[in-house]
Write an enzyme that holds these catalytic residues in place. Structure first.
Site, PDB file in Angstrom:
ATOM      1  N   SER A  96       0.724  -1.118  -0.009  1.00  0.00           N
ATOM      2  CA  SER A  96      -0.091   0.141  -0.094  1.00  0.00           C
ATOM      3  C   SER A  96       0.872   1.066   0.201  1.00  0.00           C
ATOM      4  O   SER A  96       1.879   1.263  -1.000  1.00  0.00           O
ATOM      5  CB  SER A  96      -0.846  -0.017   1.434  1.00  0.00           C
ATOM      6  OG  SER A  96      -1.963   1.052   1.134  1.00  0.00           O
ATOM      7  N   ASP A 137      -9.738  -5.401  -4.484  1.00  0.00           N
ATOM      8  CA  ASP A 137      -9.153  -4.450  -3.510  1.00  0.00           C
ATOM      9  C   ASP A 137     -10.385  -3.205  -3.458  1.00  0.00           C
ATOM     10  O   ASP A 137     -10.865  -2.595  -4.490  1.00  0.00           O
ATOM     11  CB  ASP A 137      -7.923  -3.824  -4.143  1.00  0.00           C
ATOM     12  CG  ASP A 137      -7.225  -2.996  -3.357  1.00  0.00           C
ATOM     13  OD1 ASP A 137      -7.879  -2.062  -2.575  1.00  0.00           O
ATOM     14  OD2 ASP A 137      -5.774  -3.099  -2.918  1.00  0.00           O
ATOM     15  N   HIS A 171      -7.287  -5.562  -0.310  1.00  0.00           N
ATOM     16  CA  HIS A 171      -6.234  -4.811   0.052  1.00  0.00           C
ATOM     17  C   HIS A 171      -5.341  -5.447   1.036  1.00  0.00           C
ATOM     18  O   HIS A 171      -5.816  -5.446   1.989  1.00  0.00           O
ATOM     19  CB  HIS A 171      -6.764  -3.354   0.534  1.00  0.00           C
ATOM     20  CG  HIS A 171      -5.770  -2.284   0.259  1.00  0.00           C
ATOM     21  ND1 HIS A 171      -5.385  -1.612  -0.811  1.00  0.00           N
ATOM     22  CD2 HIS A 171      -4.922  -1.855   1.548  1.00  0.00           C
ATOM     23  CE1 HIS A 171      -4.301  -0.620  -0.280  1.00  0.00           C
ATOM     24  NE2 HIS A 171      -4.306  -0.917   0.700  1.00  0.00           N
TER      25      HIS A 171
END
Length: 297
Positions: A103, A237, A265
């Site tokens: 991320s 996601d 995610h």
């Protein structure tokens, strides 16, 4: 072998844990927004290290046992976080490392590759994004409205109440999870309690990364990245839709794309085996023979 250290770097003190043997290729794990090093499960690190890798995970600024700023007032930006990664490599005597960023950690890893190209042996970008070259004229899909509403409507935890904060972390984990599989609340709650228990300032941990001032967009510079790059992205996601990962794979020369069909995610433990296998193959030195398969049991 496991060891820990607190490193004093310019502007920060960072807590680092190392797995594996000195002399093996270094893999630096870079966590995402508001996430301490526990975002990389200990078992995940052990299995990577079993493939003859020196694995480093660390608490970034404002997380875990590392330096904290007052809530709402971080004194750093993404370039400072990239410099922290280089400082860790220097402290461990690593001329270069394979960066695995999750991320926001993927964004930091991209900046390291652009600003210190000689220190990066390869990139693995998980649930990450190149951002938009012009934020005023976006070309990548935003976080879906339904997810934005859920985040907006979620009540803030009572920061002095560890159970309340753990509940909030479980809520975030559930939001991040893929829609195609059952959510493992037991594992999420166990990790949430450990995150809260070891945080220097849990309010800073869960909020300050959102206040970090933006840096100049770098998407137009992605073709400058010349190191082998693996992009890993969940098909479900809910924060950064799959198109973000596809853009990275398309715009970084020679990048390989790995889509997790049931992934959300982040990394679900049910995806560890194929992801670890890909990372070990991706980070294999050219002169190395076959790797131990103990890491991908």
């Amino acid at each position: 072998m496991r060891e820990t250290a607190t490193l004093r770097l310019p502007g920060s003190e960072l807590f680092v844990e190392a797995f594996g043997e000195q002399g093996d290729p270094v893999v630096l794990l870079v966590s995402g927004t508001g996430a301490c090093m526990l975002a990389w499960d200990q078992e995940f690190c052990i299995r990577l290290a079993a493939g003859r890798r020196r694995v480093l995970r660390y608490d970034g600024r404002d997380t875990g046992r590392s330096t904290t700023c007052p809530p709402g007032s971080p004194d750093y930006n993404l370039h400072d976080l990239a410099s922290d990664a280089i400082g860790i490599l220097d402290a461990f005597g690593a001329r270069e490392a394979h960066l695995v960023g999750l991320s926001q950690g993927g964004a930091v890893s991209q900046l390291v590759a652009l600003t210190h190209p000689g220190r990066v042996a390869s990139l693995t970008l998980i649930s990450s994004s190149p951002g938009d070259a012009d934020p005023e004229r976006p070309t990548l899909p935003p976080t879906p409205l339904k997810t934005q509403v859920e985040l907006h409507n979620a009540p803030w935890p009572q920061w002095s109440d560890q159970d309340s904060v753990a509940d909030y972390i479980v809520f975030l984990d559930r939001l991040h999870a893929g829609l195609g599989r059952d959510f493992d609340e037991c594992s999420s709650r166990d990790r949430a309690r450990r995150v809260v228990g070891r945080a220097g300032n849990i309010e800073s941990s869960l909020t300050n990364h959102y206040y970090v001032e933006p840096v100049t967009p770098w998407r137009g510079r992605l073709p400058e990245i010349r190191v082998p790059t693996l992009v890993v992205h969940g098909a479900h996601d809910r924060l950064l839709p799959l198109e973000h990962g596809l853009a990275l794979a398309r715009e970084i020369r020679g990048a390989k794309m790995m889509t997790l069909p049931l992934g959300g995610h982040g990394l679900d433990h049910r995806d560890w085996a194929p992801v670890i296998s890909e990372i070990l193959g991706h980070t294999r030195p050219t002169e190395e023979g076959f790797l131990s398969h103990a890491a991908v049991r």
